[in-house]
Write an enzyme that holds these catalytic residues in place. Structure first.
Site, PDB file in Angstrom:
ATOM      1  N   ASN A 180       4.163   7.566  -5.080  1.00  0.00           N
ATOM      2  CA  ASN A 180       4.715   7.284  -3.754  1.00  0.00           C
ATOM      3  C   ASN A 180       6.021   6.521  -3.935  1.00  0.00           C
ATOM      4  O   ASN A 180       6.020   5.340  -4.291  1.00  0.00           O
ATOM      5  CB  ASN A 180       3.709   6.456  -2.947  1.00  0.00           C
ATOM      6  CG  ASN A 180       4.248   6.064  -1.579  1.00  0.00           C
ATOM      7  OD1 ASN A 180       5.226   6.632  -1.100  1.00  0.00           O
ATOM      8  ND2 ASN A 180       3.604   5.096  -0.947  1.00  0.00           N
ATOM      9  N   TRP A 181       7.128   7.193  -3.674  1.00  0.00           N
ATOM     10  CA  TRP A 181       8.435   6.595  -3.934  1.00  0.00           C
ATOM     11  C   TRP A 181       8.894   5.644  -2.831  1.00  0.00           C
ATOM     12  O   TRP A 181       9.899   4.963  -2.982  1.00  0.00           O
ATOM     13  CB  TRP A 181       9.484   7.696  -4.125  1.00  0.00           C
ATOM     14  CG  TRP A 181       9.271   8.541  -5.340  1.00  0.00           C
ATOM     15  CD1 TRP A 181       8.217   8.484  -6.221  1.00  0.00           C
ATOM     16  CD2 TRP A 181      10.126   9.584  -5.821  1.00  0.00           C
ATOM     17  NE1 TRP A 181       8.362   9.425  -7.208  1.00  0.00           N
ATOM     18  CE2 TRP A 181       9.531  10.123  -6.988  1.00  0.00           C
ATOM     19  CE3 TRP A 181      11.330  10.119  -5.375  1.00  0.00           C
ATOM     20  CZ2 TRP A 181      10.106  11.160  -7.714  1.00  0.00           C
ATOM     21  CZ3 TRP A 181      11.908  11.162  -6.090  1.00  0.00           C
ATOM     22  CH2 TRP A 181      11.303  11.661  -7.249  1.00  0.00           C
ATOM     23  N   LYS A 182       8.182   5.655  -1.705  1.00  0.00           N
ATOM     24  CA  LYS A 182       8.513   4.775  -0.575  1.00  0.00           C
ATOM     25  C   LYS A 182       9.987   4.965  -0.187  1.00  0.00           C
ATOM     26  O   LYS A 182      10.478   6.085  -0.211  1.00  0.00           O
ATOM     27  CB  LYS A 182       8.150   3.333  -0.908  1.00  0.00           C
ATOM     28  CG  LYS A 182       6.685   3.208  -1.377  1.00  0.00           C
ATOM     29  CD  LYS A 182       6.220   1.807  -1.542  1.00  0.00           C
ATOM     30  CE  LYS A 182       4.771   1.793  -2.026  1.00  0.00           C
ATOM     31  NZ  LYS A 182       4.231   0.430  -2.140  1.00  0.00           N
TER      32      LYS A 182
ATOM     33  N   HIS B 214      -1.029   4.610   4.894  1.00  0.00           N
ATOM     34  CA  HIS B 214      -0.668   3.613   3.888  1.00  0.00           C
ATOM     35  C   HIS B 214      -0.618   2.236   4.537  1.00  0.00           C
ATOM     36  O   HIS B 214      -0.212   2.094   5.691  1.00  0.00           O
ATOM     37  CB  HIS B 214       0.677   3.963   3.254  1.00  0.00           C
ATOM     38  CG  HIS B 214       0.975   3.172   2.021  1.00  0.00           C
ATOM     39  ND1 HIS B 214       1.437   1.879   2.069  1.00  0.00           N
ATOM     40  CD2 HIS B 214       0.867   3.487   0.696  1.00  0.00           C
ATOM     41  CE1 HIS B 214       1.607   1.430   0.835  1.00  0.00           C
ATOM     42  NE2 HIS B 214       1.263   2.384  -0.011  1.00  0.00           N
TER      43      HIS B 214
ATOM     44  N   GLU C 275       1.346  -0.156   4.320  1.00  0.00           N
ATOM     45  CA  GLU C 275       2.656  -0.553   4.845  1.00  0.00           C
ATOM     46  C   GLU C 275       2.898   0.066   6.211  1.00  0.00           C
ATOM     47  O   GLU C 275       3.539  -0.551   7.072  1.00  0.00           O
ATOM     48  CB  GLU C 275       3.742  -0.162   3.839  1.00  0.00           C
ATOM     49  CG  GLU C 275       3.680  -1.008   2.582  1.00  0.00           C
ATOM     50  CD  GLU C 275       4.349  -0.388   1.369  1.00  0.00           C
ATOM     51  OE1 GLU C 275       4.296  -1.022   0.304  1.00  0.00           O
ATOM     52  OE2 GLU C 275       4.898   0.732   1.482  1.00  0.00           O
TER      53      GLU C 275
ATOM     54  N   GLU D 298      -6.471   1.310  -1.695  1.00  0.00           N
ATOM     55  CA  GLU D 298      -5.359   0.444  -2.052  1.00  0.00           C
ATOM     56  C   GLU D 298      -5.589  -0.946  -1.474  1.00  0.00           C
ATOM     57  O   GLU D 298      -5.311  -1.177  -0.291  1.00  0.00           O
ATOM     58  CB  GLU D 298      -4.038   1.000  -1.502  1.00  0.00           C
ATOM     59  CG  GLU D 298      -3.580   2.285  -2.148  1.00  0.00           C
ATOM     60  CD  GLU D 298      -2.091   2.505  -1.930  1.00  0.00           C
ATOM     61  OE1 GLU D 298      -1.411   2.823  -2.907  1.00  0.00           O
ATOM     62  OE2 GLU D 298      -1.624   2.326  -0.804  1.00  0.00           O
TER      63      GLU D 298
ATOM     64  N   GLY E   8       2.523  -3.949  -4.639  1.00  0.00           N
ATOM     65  CA  GLY E   8       3.826  -4.546  -4.860  1.00  0.00           C
ATOM     66  C   GLY E   8       3.783  -5.991  -5.291  1.00  0.00           C
ATOM     67  O   GLY E   8       4.821  -6.651  -5.343  1.00  0.00           O
TER      68      GLY E   8
ATOM     69  N   SER F 150      -0.266  -1.614  -7.575  1.00  0.00           N
ATOM     70  CA  SER F 150       0.339  -2.100  -8.825  1.00  0.00           C
ATOM     71  C   SER F 150      -0.236  -1.403 -10.056  1.00  0.00           C
ATOM     72  O   SER F 150      -0.492  -2.039 -11.079  1.00  0.00           O
ATOM     73  CB  SER F 150       0.188  -3.626  -8.938  1.00  0.00           C
ATOM     74  OG  SER F 150       0.884  -4.280  -7.900  1.00  0.00           O
TER      75      SER F 150
ATOM     76  N   GLY G 113       2.968   3.304  -7.046  1.00  0.00           N
ATOM     77  CA  GLY G 113       4.170   2.908  -6.343  1.00  0.00           C
ATOM     78  C   GLY G 113       5.349   2.750  -7.274  1.00  0.00           C
ATOM     79  O   GLY G 113       5.913   3.716  -7.785  1.00  0.00           O
ATOM     80  N   GLY G 114       5.719   1.493  -7.543  1.00  0.00           N
ATOM     81  CA  GLY G 114       6.930   1.207  -8.310  1.00  0.00           C
ATOM     82  C   GLY G 114       6.994   1.876  -9.663  1.00  0.00           C
ATOM     83  O   GLY G 114       8.071   2.293 -10.109  1.00  0.00           O
TER      84      GLY G 114
END
Length: 251
Positions: free
Chosen positions: A10-12, A96, A98, A168, A174, A214, A235-236
């Site tokens: 997931n590149w957000k 998600h 967020e 999640e 994050g 994470s 994610g990151g």
């Protein structure tokens, strides 16, 4: 039952069209020959056409970060299943944390989005998870079951087995923290039990449950060794080709 793993990135809100092309051109050679698991990437909406072009001929799923429940209409800023299918998407992330936290998405709305995706032929990746105060007050399973049941209410039929659930924990997204493999397994097993009660053992045994929060190259092997962890929503670490490739090549 043996479930085919799914590793999704997931590149957000990261990646122009050019940056997307560069990342995928670096990633694809790194994961060439990996054919015993599914891989997905979810760039921003504006980068989906560039990603589709780069992914042409590969087995990597082009995935959206969200989808609306209506086919069309006066829904400024939203995107429909037809639009996603038109650009080549195979899946869509819904719910998600967020989206829930910053944009007010509700359990019921997430269910409607999941149903729209499923009916259209997209694989919904339905996110559930608790906040830190909810975990500290021993409400993790209560919260996750509530979110899960709201999503499942909107889903019908045998196709429900194609839905993916992504657990999640909000406190791990994050933050650099992550649930231990044992904590992840506990919640994943509880999720599978809820699905079994709602849709039967066969569906529960077929449905893939991913862990997110994470996820890193150094944590993926232990997570994937757990019985009910069927993949990861990353994610990151999915924004760097070698990092994501190592996660894809877990084991």
């Amino acid at each position: 039952m043996s479930r085919r793993p799914l590793i999704a990135g997931n590149w957000k809100m990261h990646g122009t069209a050019g940056e997307t092309r560069a990342l995928l051109s670096a990633l694809l050679p790194e994961i060439a020959g990996v054919d015993d698991r599914d891989v997905a990437v979810a760039p921003p909406f504006t980068a989906l056409p560039a990603a589709a072009d780069e992914l042409s001929g590969s087995t990597v799923w082009l995935t959206a970060q969200n989808v609306h429940w209506e086919a069309k209409g006066a829904f400024t800023g939203e995107i429909s299943t037809a639009m996603l299918l038109d650009v080549g998407c195979r899946a869509a992330i819904v719910g998600h944390s967020e989206r829930r936290q910053y944009f007010g998405e509700t359990d019921q709305g997430v269910g409607r989005r999941a149903r729209a995706a499923l009916v259209a032929g997209l694989v919904p990746i339905v996110c559930v998870g608790e906040t830190l105060p909810e975990r500290e007050s021993d409400r993790t399973l209560e919260v996750v079951e509530r979110q899960l049941r709201a999503a499942l209410l909107e889903l019908q039929g045998a196709a429900i087995a194609t839905v993916c659930i992504a657990y999640e924990p909000v406190w791990a997204i994050g933050t650099g923290k992550n649930a231990t493999p044992t904590q992840a397994q506990e919640v994943h097993a509880a999720i599978r039990a809820v699905i079994a009660r709602s849709a039967g053992d066969a569906t529960a045994n077929a449905m893939r449950i991913l862990y997110g929060g994470s996820v890193k190259p150094e944590t993926i092997d232990a997570l994937m060794s757990e019985r009910d962890v069927d993949g990861a929503l990353v994610g990151g670490a999915s924004l760097e080709a070698r990092s994501f490739a190592r996660i894809v090549r877990f084991g």
